[in-house]
Write a protein that holds these residues in place. Structure first.
Motif, PDB file in Angstrom:
ATOM      1  N   ALA A 315       0.845  -1.188   0.000  1.00 14.12           N
ATOM      2  CA  ALA A 315       0.000   0.000   0.000  1.00 14.12           C
ATOM      3  C   ALA A 315       0.883   1.241   0.000  1.00 14.12           C
ATOM      4  CB  ALA A 315      -0.900  -0.006   1.231  1.00 14.12           C
ATOM      5  N   MET A 316       0.491   2.248  -0.762  1.00 20.77           N
ATOM      6  CA  MET A 316       1.207   3.534  -0.771  1.00 20.77           C
ATOM      7  C   MET A 316       0.576   4.423   0.294  1.00 20.77           C
ATOM      8  SD  MET A 316       3.625   3.684  -3.186  1.00 20.77           S
ATOM      9  CE  MET A 316       3.811   5.276  -3.949  1.00 20.77           C
ATOM     10  N   ASN A 317       0.998   4.218   1.541  1.00 18.24           N
ATOM     11  CA  ASN A 317       0.328   4.878   2.665  1.00 18.24           C
ATOM     12  C   ASN A 317       0.776   6.317   2.876  1.00 18.24           C
ATOM     13  OD1 ASN A 317       0.259   1.699   4.079  1.00 18.24           O
ATOM     14  ND2 ASN A 317      -1.591   2.920   3.861  1.00 18.24           N
ATOM     15  N   ASP A 318       0.638   7.139   1.834  1.00 16.72           N
ATOM     16  CA  ASP A 318       0.871   8.566   2.028  1.00 16.72           C
ATOM     17  C   ASP A 318      -0.454   9.243   2.398  1.00 16.72           C
ATOM     18  OD1 ASP A 318      -0.508   8.614  -0.395  1.00 16.72           O
ATOM     19  OD2 ASP A 318       1.246   9.153  -1.589  1.00 16.72           O
ATOM     20  N   ASP A 319      -0.414  10.538   2.649  1.00 19.26           N
ATOM     21  CA  ASP A 319      -1.603  11.238   3.151  1.00 19.26           C
ATOM     22  C   ASP A 319      -2.778  11.128   2.178  1.00 19.26           C
ATOM     23  OD1 ASP A 319      -0.174  11.950   5.366  1.00 19.26           O
ATOM     24  OD2 ASP A 319       0.301  13.975   4.674  1.00 19.26           O
ATOM     25  N   LYS A 320      -2.491  11.277   0.889  1.00 18.41           N
ATOM     26  CA  LYS A 320      -3.561  11.252  -0.120  1.00 18.41           C
ATOM     27  C   LYS A 320      -4.271   9.894  -0.129  1.00 18.41           C
ATOM     28  CE  LYS A 320      -2.673  10.455  -4.491  1.00 18.41           C
ATOM     29  NZ  LYS A 320      -2.234  10.520  -5.893  1.00 18.41           N
ATOM     30  N   ASN A 321      -3.482   8.810  -0.159  1.00 18.61           N
ATOM     31  CA  ASN A 321      -4.084   7.477  -0.220  1.00 18.61           C
ATOM     32  C   ASN A 321      -4.751   7.098   1.096  1.00 18.61           C
ATOM     33  OD1 ASN A 321      -3.504   6.108  -2.911  1.00 18.61           O
ATOM     34  ND2 ASN A 321      -1.504   6.976  -2.417  1.00 18.61           N
ATOM     35  N   ASN A 322      -4.163   7.494   2.212  1.00 18.45           N
ATOM     36  CA  ASN A 322      -4.793   7.187   3.498  1.00 18.45           C
ATOM     37  C   ASN A 322      -6.141   7.889   3.646  1.00 18.45           C
ATOM     38  OD1 ASN A 322      -2.725   5.514   4.272  1.00 18.45           O
ATOM     39  ND2 ASN A 322      -1.644   7.057   5.473  1.00 18.45           N
ATOM     40  N   ALA A 323      -6.240   9.105   3.098  1.00 16.95           N
ATOM     41  CA  ALA A 323      -7.510   9.838   3.148  1.00 16.95           C
ATOM     42  C   ALA A 323      -8.575   9.125   2.311  1.00 16.95           C
ATOM     43  CB  ALA A 323      -7.315  11.268   2.660  1.00 16.95           C
TER      44      ALA A 323
END
Length: 368
Positions: A315-323
């Motif tokens: 998973a690309m768990n940066d802010d955009k994807n986590n949101a």
């Protein structure tokens, strides 16, 4: 009336544990998987008498005694200790960063005090007060030389982006150890199941109906009505037909070959730090179980950009994807019938022990 109490979508570790525990409690369970084998990404198969980790190196490690005792029901684990080697421009270094690494990097460094002083001096040259990206964060933690050799190329390969475009939080700290200890993990328990991982899932699913080569999403109408509840371990955004947007992942590509030699690299895992070398590591599978077979099997692991239809690994768990995931989780929380689990269903990076712990938590919440 539904034919089953639970339909488990995915025969990986999370799904297998849930199915096993539900079956033990007298529930009628069906497990389906779109692949042609059990065990998901921990699948191992025998080649030339060697248990090959088909989807990359899997080393079980945990400090959770409950998790360790749980998996030891299904296999005997050996004493394998993960001690990877890092290769950079003709030199090899011990990982994680320890006194062996520091004395190789800086021959004048012999003692922990000298190593600490050297790292502090290197950090002071380039430290940034409020790091805004991964490069600034890594420089602030270890200085330029450690960043250039051990972080920059490998990380850019792994994530497919320059370090200046990656968020700082990916590297919260660099694990410096001021002892001559090459053990990568700090956990209390560590090892490889003797005979590979596939047997663990086979034992978990013994006596449970399993259908392989079966894609839930291609036969959605049939499978949505076959059971009272569904445990879904696939991609949560795909389950909802990407209606809120597509989550980002990183993929991997593996090149595996049999070599007509006994010992190719002398270690199970060798990381290749340079960006110019396209693979991140070479795995020599026999060393996981201290093999002495006349031939050896190696796998080169290449990070890859993920596109729809590719196998998602991270998973690309940066802010955009986590949101975006948080929006999907709201949908999931409103589901009465579907339980999402595993690294794709929960959109998280899980080690194997995390997966076991999450599955057991799900079992307690749902079945107990």
């Amino acid at each position: 009336m539904a034919q089953y109490d639970y339909l488990v979508v995915g025969a990986g570790l999370f799904g297998a544990i849930f199915a096993h525990e539900a079956n033990k409690r007298g529930k009628k369970v069906l497990v389906i998987d779109k692949r042609d084998h059990l065990a998901g990404n921990i699948y191992t198969k025998e080649v030339e008498g060697i248990n090959v980790h088909v989807y990359g190196a899997h080393i079980f490690h945990t400090s959770n005694e409950e998790v360790w005792n749980y998996v030891n029901q299904f296999a005997k684990f050996n004493r394998y200790t993960n001690s990877p080697i890092a290769y950079y421009k003709g030199q090899v270094y011990n990982m994680p960063f320890n006194m062996n690494t520091f004395s190789k990097l800086w021959p004048e460094v012999r003692t922990p005090a000298e190593a600490k002083a050297k790292i502090e001096a290197e950090r002071a040259k380039v430290a940034v007060e409020n790091p805004k990206n991964l490069e600034e964060q890594a420089l602030s933690l270890g200085g330029k030389e450690i960043y250039e050799i051990f972080v920059k190329g490998y990380t850019q390969k792994q994530w497919g982006r320059p370090c200046t475009e990656l968020p700082a939080f990916i590297i919260k700290r660099l694990p410096f150890r001021f002892t001559y200890d090459n053990n990568y993990f700090n956990d209390d328990y560590q090892g490889i199941p003797i005979g590979g991982y596939t047997q663990i899932v086979e034992k978990m699913l013994d006596g449970i109906e399993v259908r392989l080569n079966t894609d839930f999403l291609e036969n959605r109408e049939e499978y949505e009505n076959i059971a009272d509840k569904i445990v879904y371990t696939g991609m949560i955004d795909q389950y909802y037909d990407y209606k809120l947007g597509t989550l980002e992942y990183r993929s991997l590509r593996f090149e595996t070959e049999v070599l007509d030699e006994e010992n190719f690299q002398g270690n199970a895992v060798v990381n290749y730090e340079e960006y110019e070398i396209p693979y991140t590591r070479i795995i020599e599978h026999k060393h996981f179980e201290f093999g002495t077979q006349p031939k050896t099997v190696i796998t080169r692991e290449y990070p890859a950009t993920w596109h729809k239809g590719d196998e998602p690994y991270y998973a690309m768990n940066d802010d955009k994807n986590n949101a975006l995931y948080a929006q999907y989780k709201k949908l999931a929380d409103d589901e009465g019938k579907v339980i999402f689990g595993g690294r794709l269903g929960l959109y998280k990076y899980f080690d194997m022990d995390d997966t076991v712990a999450a599955a057991l938590h799900c079992v307690k919440k749902e079945l107990d």
